[in-house]
Design an enzyme around this catalytic site. Sequence first.
Site, short mmCIF file in Angstrom:
data_model
loop_
_atom_site.label_atom_id
_atom_site.label_comp_id
_atom_site.label_asym_id
_atom_site.label_seq_id
_atom_site.Cartn_x
_atom_site.Cartn_y
_atom_site.Cartn_z
N ASN A 7 0.90 -1.13 -0.09
CA ASN A 7 -0.04 -0.05 -0.04
C ASN A 7 0.73 1.06 -0.04
O ASN A 7 1.33 1.53 0.99
CB ASN A 7 -0.96 -0.22 1.19
CG ASN A 7 -1.78 1.12 1.35
OD1 ASN A 7 -1.71 2.04 0.47
ND2 ASN A 7 -2.67 0.95 2.26
N ARG A 90 -2.60 -1.83 -3.45
CA ARG A 90 -3.84 -1.23 -3.32
C ARG A 90 -3.64 -0.01 -4.30
O ARG A 90 -2.56 0.62 -4.56
CB ARG A 90 -3.75 -0.78 -1.85
CG ARG A 90 -4.79 0.18 -1.66
CD ARG A 90 -4.89 0.98 -0.18
NE ARG A 90 -5.95 1.63 -0.19
CZ ARG A 90 -6.03 3.04 0.44
NH1 ARG A 90 -4.69 3.36 1.04
NH2 ARG A 90 -6.73 3.65 0.58
N HIS A 179 -12.67 3.03 0.19
CA HIS A 179 -12.43 2.04 1.00
C HIS A 179 -13.35 0.47 0.59
O HIS A 179 -13.96 -0.29 1.32
CB HIS A 179 -13.39 2.32 2.24
CG HIS A 179 -12.85 3.38 3.26
ND1 HIS A 179 -13.49 4.35 3.66
CD2 HIS A 179 -11.54 3.47 3.42
CE1 HIS A 179 -12.97 5.23 4.42
NE2 HIS A 179 -11.49 4.65 4.31
N ARG A 240 -11.30 15.54 7.79
CA ARG A 240 -12.30 15.88 6.67
C ARG A 240 -13.67 16.26 7.19
O ARG A 240 -14.08 15.57 8.22
CB ARG A 240 -12.46 14.78 5.62
CG ARG A 240 -11.35 14.23 5.06
CD ARG A 240 -11.42 13.45 3.83
NE ARG A 240 -10.23 12.53 3.40
CZ ARG A 240 -9.82 11.35 3.63
NH1 ARG A 240 -10.82 10.59 3.96
NH2 ARG A 240 -8.90 10.80 3.04
N GLU A 385 -7.82 -5.41 5.23
CA GLU A 385 -7.92 -5.09 3.50
C GLU A 385 -6.72 -5.63 3.06
O GLU A 385 -6.91 -6.16 1.90
CB GLU A 385 -7.78 -3.53 3.64
CG GLU A 385 -9.17 -2.65 3.73
CD GLU A 385 -8.76 -1.13 3.78
OE1 GLU A 385 -9.22 -0.32 3.13
OE2 GLU A 385 -8.58 -0.53 5.15
#
Length: 398
Positions: A7, A90, A179, A240, A385
């Site tokens: 990743n 990823r 996601h 965010r 993940e």
Amino acid sequence: MNILVINCGSSSLKYQLIDSESESVLAKGLCERIGIDGRLVYQKTGLDKEITETDMPTHKQAIQLVIEALINDKTGAIKSLEEIDAVGHRVVHGGEKFASSVVLTDEVLKTIEECNDLAPLHNPANLIGINACKELMPNVPMVGVFDTAFHQTMPRKAYLYGLPYEYYEKYAVRRYGFHGTSHSFVSKRCAEYLDMDLKNSKIIVAHLGNGASISAVLNGECVDTSMGLTPLEGLVMGTRSGDIDPAIMEFIAKKENLNIEEMVTVLNKKSGLSGMTKGGSSDFRDLQAEIKAGNQLAADAVEVFCYRVAKYIGSYVAAMNGVDAIAFTAGIGENVALVRRKVCEYLGYLGIAIDEETNLKTFGDEVTLSTPDSKVKVCVIPTNEELAIARETVALVK
Ligand code: AMP
């Protein structure tokens, strides 16, 4: 098969070596401060973490160091590079081009590059990592697993914005969602865990981490999700803002003399739980301590966070005309009982009831929180993940 999962960000890179048969992690770690000074963290399963401060001017050098650590005589997890059977990468944005994972051929890499515009901070970094791995392991098959792919089943009514249609035609402006690897993994595992038929199910996944998103999964396919063209839309997150009135941007930009990029940086990096607490920590461990100490802003931020989650869940119940199960996942979803309780309290109208004793002692375990008479099952399903990427990789290279 041994799968190396990568990743790659702009100055960091996380990795795991996974044995796909036993689905166990053989070693994992990360490279930080690539191009700045450099720090390698490596941990073979069962041994202590090794931290080495070492120069890593480029991603290629970082990956070279990872490989050296993996095959190191003393603490390496494997004996040679030949024991890495495939690499799973990823990739953040696949645009409308990728609805599933793919083997990374030169042609595919070109197509990913075409999506760079949609994720200018993430995709170029992902590509740098892929190219570095290709150079160092030219004969090892590489697979790209996209954050956006799982959401490509959304119907037009869920992904079109109320904007001039030309922006969709000319610039592919639409909801993509992120996601996806987690939403896919958790919804499948949720059905399995609850002994439900995935193909005949209505599941809402609340992926609540530093970045947070919710998805509605109908019969195993995503039909809506809270993040949009970028990960900025939807829930209130660590830094965010999530959904706001878009006109706020012009209003604040004029007052604070900010240009559009600076304004978007405020929304991405200085808002959310951190912004709401005047630059405080967005970590729920700190927020809960602040609430205990009487910090009203921390209490407000947590209330706003939970309220937004509950409203999204309510809207996805409408989108699917019902819900069979709600799965909480990611750092907050797996560890913060307060959030799960508050969210479920809002959902009492659905006949949802959870066992607070179980809720309070659940940290990262796979657990059913709902009481036997609850009309909707509520559970915690830890996301993974890396394992999901390893599985996708095996499926494509076997
Ligand atoms: P993620 O992005 O999924 O890694 O989630 C990170 C966030 O999860 C942190 O910012 C915390 O708010 C929260 N978190 C992780 N572990 C815990 C914990 N043990 N207790 C409370 N919050 C946690």
